[in-house]
Motif scaffolding. Sequence first.
Motif, PDB file in Angstrom:
ATOM      1  N   ILE A  47     -20.009 -17.852  63.029  1.00  0.00           N
ATOM      2  CA  ILE A  47     -19.769 -19.300  63.073  1.00  0.00           C
ATOM      3  C   ILE A  47     -20.970 -20.083  62.536  1.00  0.00           C
ATOM      4  O   ILE A  47     -20.829 -21.208  62.067  1.00  0.00           O
ATOM      5  CB  ILE A  47     -19.379 -19.788  64.491  1.00  0.00           C
ATOM      6  CG1 ILE A  47     -20.477 -19.516  65.510  1.00  0.00           C
ATOM      7  CG2 ILE A  47     -18.075 -19.172  64.937  1.00  0.00           C
ATOM      8  CD1 ILE A  47     -20.148 -20.051  66.901  1.00  0.00           C
ATOM      9  N   LYS A  48     -22.159 -19.445  62.561  1.00  0.00           N
ATOM     10  CA  LYS A  48     -23.307 -20.087  61.921  1.00  0.00           C
ATOM     11  C   LYS A  48     -23.139 -20.057  60.406  1.00  0.00           C
ATOM     12  O   LYS A  48     -23.380 -21.055  59.709  1.00  0.00           O
ATOM     13  CB  LYS A  48     -24.603 -19.391  62.325  1.00  0.00           C
ATOM     14  CG  LYS A  48     -25.837 -20.037  61.682  1.00  0.00           C
ATOM     15  CD  LYS A  48     -27.110 -19.285  62.015  1.00  0.00           C
ATOM     16  CE  LYS A  48     -28.299 -19.937  61.295  1.00  0.00           C
ATOM     17  NZ  LYS A  48     -29.562 -19.197  61.543  1.00  0.00           N
ATOM     18  N   THR A  49     -22.705 -18.903  59.891  1.00  0.00           N
ATOM     19  CA  THR A  49     -22.485 -18.770  58.453  1.00  0.00           C
ATOM     20  C   THR A  49     -21.431 -19.759  57.963  1.00  0.00           C
ATOM     21  O   THR A  49     -21.528 -20.309  56.864  1.00  0.00           O
ATOM     22  CB  THR A  49     -22.039 -17.331  58.118  1.00  0.00           C
ATOM     23  OG1 THR A  49     -23.035 -16.418  58.581  1.00  0.00           O
ATOM     24  CG2 THR A  49     -21.841 -17.153  56.625  1.00  0.00           C
ATOM     25  N   ALA A  50     -20.439 -20.008  58.813  1.00  0.00           N
ATOM     26  CA  ALA A  50     -19.369 -20.942  58.441  1.00  0.00           C
ATOM     27  C   ALA A  50     -19.794 -22.398  58.595  1.00  0.00           C
ATOM     28  O   ALA A  50     -19.025 -23.306  58.263  1.00  0.00           O
ATOM     29  CB  ALA A  50     -18.137 -20.674  59.297  1.00  0.00           C
ATOM     30  N   GLY A  51     -21.001 -22.635  59.096  1.00  0.00           N
ATOM     31  CA  GLY A  51     -21.494 -24.004  59.241  1.00  0.00           C
ATOM     32  C   GLY A  51     -21.017 -24.711  60.493  1.00  0.00           C
ATOM     33  O   GLY A  51     -21.143 -25.933  60.606  1.00  0.00           O
ATOM     34  N   ILE A  52     -20.484 -23.950  61.457  1.00  0.00           N
ATOM     35  CA  ILE A  52     -20.000 -24.567  62.694  1.00  0.00           C
ATOM     36  C   ILE A  52     -21.165 -24.904  63.619  1.00  0.00           C
ATOM     37  O   ILE A  52     -21.151 -25.918  64.321  1.00  0.00           O
ATOM     38  CB  ILE A  52     -18.991 -23.638  63.393  1.00  0.00           C
ATOM     39  CG1 ILE A  52     -17.746 -23.483  62.509  1.00  0.00           C
ATOM     40  CG2 ILE A  52     -18.597 -24.181  64.766  1.00  0.00           C
ATOM     41  CD1 ILE A  52     -16.722 -22.517  63.060  1.00  0.00           C
ATOM     42  N   ILE A  53     -22.186 -24.047  63.623  1.00  0.00           N
ATOM     43  CA  ILE A  53     -23.412 -24.328  64.380  1.00  0.00           C
ATOM     44  C   ILE A  53     -24.600 -24.143  63.448  1.00  0.00           C
ATOM     45  O   ILE A  53     -24.495 -23.494  62.402  1.00  0.00           O
ATOM     46  CB  ILE A  53     -23.562 -23.407  65.614  1.00  0.00           C
ATOM     47  CG1 ILE A  53     -23.644 -21.942  65.180  1.00  0.00           C
ATOM     48  CG2 ILE A  53     -22.435 -23.630  66.606  1.00  0.00           C
ATOM     49  CD1 ILE A  53     -24.006 -20.992  66.305  1.00  0.00           C
ATOM     50  N   SER A  54     -25.739 -24.709  63.826  1.00  0.00           N
ATOM     51  CA  SER A  54     -26.928 -24.604  62.976  1.00  0.00           C
ATOM     52  C   SER A  54     -27.908 -23.560  63.472  1.00  0.00           C
ATOM     53  O   SER A  54     -28.753 -23.090  62.714  1.00  0.00           O
ATOM     54  CB  SER A  54     -27.635 -25.964  62.895  1.00  0.00           C
ATOM     55  OG  SER A  54     -28.039 -26.385  64.193  1.00  0.00           O
ATOM     56  N   ASP A  55     -27.821 -23.204  64.743  1.00  0.00           N
ATOM     57  CA  ASP A  55     -28.776 -22.273  65.339  1.00  0.00           C
ATOM     58  C   ASP A  55     -28.021 -21.252  66.178  1.00  0.00           C
ATOM     59  O   ASP A  55     -27.277 -21.620  67.089  1.00  0.00           O
ATOM     60  CB  ASP A  55     -29.775 -23.039  66.213  1.00  0.00           C
ATOM     61  CG  ASP A  55     -30.963 -22.183  66.642  1.00  0.00           C
ATOM     62  OD1 ASP A  55     -30.852 -20.942  66.586  1.00  0.00           O
ATOM     63  OD2 ASP A  55     -31.993 -22.762  67.034  1.00  0.00           O
ATOM     64  N   ALA A  56     -28.212 -19.974  65.868  1.00  0.00           N
ATOM     65  CA  ALA A  56     -27.478 -18.915  66.573  1.00  0.00           C
ATOM     66  C   ALA A  56     -28.310 -18.241  67.653  1.00  0.00           C
ATOM     67  O   ALA A  56     -27.900 -17.213  68.197  1.00  0.00           O
ATOM     68  CB  ALA A  56     -26.988 -17.866  65.573  1.00  0.00           C
TER      69      ALA A  56
END
Length: 334
Positions: A47-56
């Motif tokens: 979901i980080k790669t998809a731009g949903i969150i900025s920090d994993a």
Amino acid sequence: MEVSDELGYLCRIVDDSKVSTGLTNKGFSAFASKVLGLPEVSIMESIKTAGIISDAEPEVPFRPLGVFNFNPEPESLEKMMSGMLNIITGDNLARNFLILFMARYRFSVALLETIIETHGTMLRITSENCAYAVMTSDFFLQAEAVNRWAIQQEAALRSTSPGSMGQLLSMDWFLSIIKVLRDEDSGSFHGNMETIIASMDENSLDELLSSISSGILPALATQNELLYRDERIRQAFLERSIRHNESIGLKRFYYWLGIANDLSLGLEFVIGSIEFFPSNVFAGANDVLGVYLFITGSSQLVARSLIQIVMQFHLRRSREKSTRRVSELMRANE
């Protein structure tokens, strides 16, 4: 890894939460793993790669960056909602909170939000649990699977008694919560939940959570007639009303008694001090009178505490008397 519609939609549900539960990325990934059957390690990165969150990072608060258009197939959506429902209903407290949400939404949001803000750890809001974030989302609450479950639960609750409320009905906070339910039922939600919860100590909050876990509060929330017709509740409110009126009179009496005591005490010390002036300053000075005034004033300092002790004793007797009066009134009205 491409984000599935199910995972994206779950992000959307959690993002729609009406309360701040302190949910972390780790908590979301653990919950998503249980619901969707995906490995935890891949969820946050995808979901980080998809731009949903900025920090994993695991302990970072879970905050989606925006609204994303993920629409699972109806069959997948139904399965996903059922999975979340199973997780929530696996915990008795969360399960009964969900019943409250379905029956009394505004009341439940205010209650849950205030408890989380003041005593979040008592609700087991941990980094592994985002059930409370999910259950406040409109996407979740409006799901067919959730509504079917809620209808079944409410039907079961309507045919059962709320159980023993004995000790709870002697608690002002419990009666205040019932009053909030009554206000919401009449269309005027004026209850200040924050004030009610803030006035409670940890023992009282434990009792509140127990009343939810045991089904007492959910039963009251779903059976409106109990709020007004249950004899135990009526008696408790009548007793509180009588006790409140009597305590106001007693407190007013002891308030003015305390003022009179302090005023006379001050005068005695002032006059007593004057009596110790040298004779060339105050010809009528009388040391003996000054000593007596000081002794009297000192005694009245002790009387301050005695007034408070007597007031508490008097209030206690008044409460016992009001309880007997209520019992007599209730018997007379039967």
